[in-house]
Design a protein around this motif. Structure first.
Motif, PDB file in Angstrom:
ATOM      1  N   TYR A  45       0.838  -1.197   0.000  1.00  0.00           N
ATOM      2  CA  TYR A  45       0.000   0.000   0.000  1.00  0.00           C
ATOM      3  C   TYR A  45       0.876   1.251   0.000  1.00  0.00           C
ATOM      4  CZ  TYR A  45      -3.407  -3.476   1.295  1.00  0.00           C
ATOM      5  OH  TYR A  45      -4.195  -4.595   1.301  1.00  0.00           O
ATOM      6  N   ASP A  78      -7.940  -3.530  -3.130  1.00  0.00           N
ATOM      7  CA  ASP A  78      -7.806  -4.440  -2.003  1.00  0.00           C
ATOM      8  C   ASP A  78      -9.155  -5.128  -1.813  1.00  0.00           C
ATOM      9  OD1 ASP A  78      -7.621  -5.695   0.449  1.00  0.00           O
ATOM     10  OD2 ASP A  78      -6.660  -4.007   1.439  1.00  0.00           O
ATOM     11  N   PRO A  79      -9.230  -6.442  -1.927  1.00  0.00           N
ATOM     12  CA  PRO A  79     -10.523  -7.130  -1.795  1.00  0.00           C
ATOM     13  C   PRO A  79     -11.155  -6.950  -0.416  1.00  0.00           C
ATOM     14  CG  PRO A  79      -8.728  -8.709  -2.032  1.00  0.00           C
ATOM     15  CD  PRO A  79      -8.137  -7.350  -2.187  1.00  0.00           C
ATOM     16  N   LYS A  80     -10.345  -6.632   0.603  1.00  0.00           N
ATOM     17  CA  LYS A  80     -10.866  -6.431   1.953  1.00  0.00           C
ATOM     18  C   LYS A  80     -11.369  -5.005   2.173  1.00  0.00           C
ATOM     19  CE  LYS A  80      -7.726  -9.863   3.772  1.00  0.00           C
ATOM     20  NZ  LYS A  80      -6.504 -10.079   4.503  1.00  0.00           N
ATOM     21  N   ASP A  81     -10.881  -4.067   1.365  1.00  0.00           N
ATOM     22  CA  ASP A  81     -11.276  -2.665   1.497  1.00  0.00           C
ATOM     23  C   ASP A  81     -11.215  -2.032   0.116  1.00  0.00           C
ATOM     24  OD1 ASP A  81     -11.633   0.019   2.004  1.00  0.00           O
ATOM     25  OD2 ASP A  81     -10.141   0.132   3.595  1.00  0.00           O
ATOM     26  N   LEU A  82     -12.346  -1.932  -0.544  1.00  0.00           N
ATOM     27  CA  LEU A  82     -12.385  -1.477  -1.937  1.00  0.00           C
ATOM     28  C   LEU A  82     -12.027  -0.004  -2.104  1.00  0.00           C
ATOM     29  CD1 LEU A  82     -15.511  -3.451  -3.179  1.00  0.00           C
ATOM     30  CD2 LEU A  82     -13.084  -4.010  -3.425  1.00  0.00           C
ATOM     31  N   ARG A  84      -9.102   1.043  -1.018  1.00  0.00           N
ATOM     32  CA  ARG A  84      -7.631   1.028  -1.015  1.00  0.00           C
ATOM     33  C   ARG A  84      -7.087   0.295  -2.235  1.00  0.00           C
ATOM     34  NH1 ARG A  84      -5.162  -0.759   4.686  1.00  0.00           N
ATOM     35  NH2 ARG A  84      -3.331  -0.631   3.392  1.00  0.00           N
TER      36      ARG A  84
END
Length: 133
Positions: A45, A78-82, A84
Motif C-alpha cells: 500500500y 484491495d478485496p478487503k477494502d475497496l 484502497r
C-alpha cells in the motif's frame, strides 16, 4: 561527531547509488524506484511504503505512477477494502528488482572487501543496534 557519522552514511549510500546509476537507467528505473519495488513486496500500500521509506506520500505516489506506466507494477483494489489500492510487481518489475539488487550488492561487496569478515559482522551488528528505537 553526529555530523561526521551522518555524513559518512550519506556519502556511502550516495556513492553506491551513483555507481549503479547507469545500470539502473538501463533497466528503466532509478535507485529510489528500485528500493520502492523492494518495499512493495512486503508493504503493497502506498502509505505503508512511504512510511517504511521515510518519504512523503506524494513522492511515493509519483514514483508508483511512473513504475505503473513502465509496466513494473500493477494496481489492484484491495478485496478487503475497496477504497484502497495495493500494488504488486509484474514479471518485469521482479526482473528489474533482481537485477538492481545484483548491481547494488556488487557495488557494496567491493567496498566491504576492504574489511575483514569480523569487521563486516561487527558493522552489521552496530548498524542494527543504532536502528533500534
Amino acid at each position: 561527531m553526529v555530523w561526521d557519522l551522518l555524513g559518512h552514511l550519506w556519502r556511502l549510500q550516495r556513492s553506491l547509488r551513483e555507481e549503479t546509476e547507469k545500470g539502473l537507467e538501463h533497466l528503466g528505473i532509478s535507485g529510489l524506484e528500485a528500493w520502492l519495488l523492494r518495499v512493495l513486496q512486503l508493504h503493497p500500500y502506498p502509505s505503508e511504503a512511504a512510511r517504511r521509506m521515510g518519504l512523503p506520500l506524494p513522492t511515493v505516489s509519483h514514483m508508483l505512477k511512473r513504475l505503473e506506466e513502465g509496466g513494473f507494477v500493477v494496481r489492484a483494489l484491495d478485496p478487503k477494502d475497496l477504497r484502497r489500492f495495493a500494488f504488486r510487481l509484474t514479471d518485469r518489475g521482479e526482473e528489474a528488482l533482481s537485477r538492481a539488487e545484483a548491481l547494488m550488492a556488487e557495488a557494496l561487496r567491493r567496498r566491504l572487501a576492504r574489511l575483514g569478515p569480523e569487521e563486516v559482522q561487527a558493522l552489521l551488528g552496530l548498524l542494527a543496534r543504532l536502528e533500534e528505537a
